[in-house]
Design a protein around this motif. Structure first.
Motif, PDB file in Angstrom:
ATOM      1  N   THR A  85      -2.522  14.572   2.039  1.00  0.00           N
ATOM      2  CA  THR A  85      -3.979  14.462   1.892  1.00  0.00           C
ATOM      3  C   THR A  85      -4.679  14.812   3.198  1.00  0.00           C
ATOM      4  N   ILE A  86      -4.197  14.257   4.304  1.00  0.00           N
ATOM      5  CA  ILE A  86      -4.812  14.530   5.608  1.00  0.00           C
ATOM      6  C   ILE A  86      -4.595  15.979   6.010  1.00  0.00           C
ATOM      7  N   LEU A 107       0.849  -1.187   0.000  1.00  0.00           N
ATOM      8  CA  LEU A 107       0.000   0.000   0.000  1.00  0.00           C
ATOM      9  C   LEU A 107       0.885   1.237   0.000  1.00  0.00           C
ATOM     10  N   ASP A 108       0.650   2.121  -0.955  1.00  0.00           N
ATOM     11  CA  ASP A 108       1.466   3.339  -1.071  1.00  0.00           C
ATOM     12  C   ASP A 108       0.907   4.397  -0.116  1.00  0.00           C
ATOM     13  N   THR A 109       1.650   4.717   0.937  1.00  0.00           N
ATOM     14  CA  THR A 109       1.202   5.687   1.935  1.00  0.00           C
ATOM     15  C   THR A 109       1.944   7.010   1.829  1.00  0.00           C
ATOM     16  N   SER A 110       2.658   7.223   0.739  1.00  0.00           N
ATOM     17  CA  SER A 110       3.478   8.429   0.634  1.00  0.00           C
ATOM     18  C   SER A 110       2.624   9.695   0.506  1.00  0.00           C
ATOM     19  N   THR A 111       1.395   9.593   0.023  1.00  0.00           N
ATOM     20  CA  THR A 111       0.569  10.791  -0.161  1.00  0.00           C
ATOM     21  C   THR A 111      -0.406  11.015   0.991  1.00  0.00           C
ATOM     22  N   TRP A 112      -0.397  10.147   1.990  1.00  0.00           N
ATOM     23  CA  TRP A 112      -1.360  10.276   3.077  1.00  0.00           C
ATOM     24  C   TRP A 112      -1.171  11.556   3.871  1.00  0.00           C
ATOM     25  N   PHE A 113       0.065  11.925   4.146  1.00  0.00           N
ATOM     26  CA  PHE A 113       0.314  13.111   4.973  1.00  0.00           C
ATOM     27  C   PHE A 113      -0.250  14.368   4.326  1.00  0.00           C
TER      28      PHE A 113
END
Length: 67
Positions: A12-13, A4-10
């Motif tokens: 986005t949130i 799961l690619d979580t690099s854009t979560w920060f």
């Protein structure tokens, strides 16, 4: 199995929180608040109750005379 690619979560949130903050500020800015609120003076009315007009005594069952 792909990871799961979580690099854009920060970002986005963070952008969601900033957007919600600005929307809340726009909602609150529509209301007019008084600058110096004054308390209302309410007239105090004394309610009369039947037991205030006469003296009554409550007898406990243990203090009654024996029959």
């Amino acid at each position: 199995m792909p990871q799961l690619d979580t690099s854009t979560w920060f970002i986005t949130i963070l952008s969601m929180i900033i957007t919600l903050f600005f929307m809340f500020q726009l909602k609150v800015a529509k209301y007019n608040f008084s600058e110096n609120p004054e308390p209302k003076l309410m007239p105090m009315s004394k309610s009369t109750t039947p037991w205030e007009k006469k003296w009554t005594k409550i007898y406990s069952p243990l203090s009654l005379p024996l029959q």
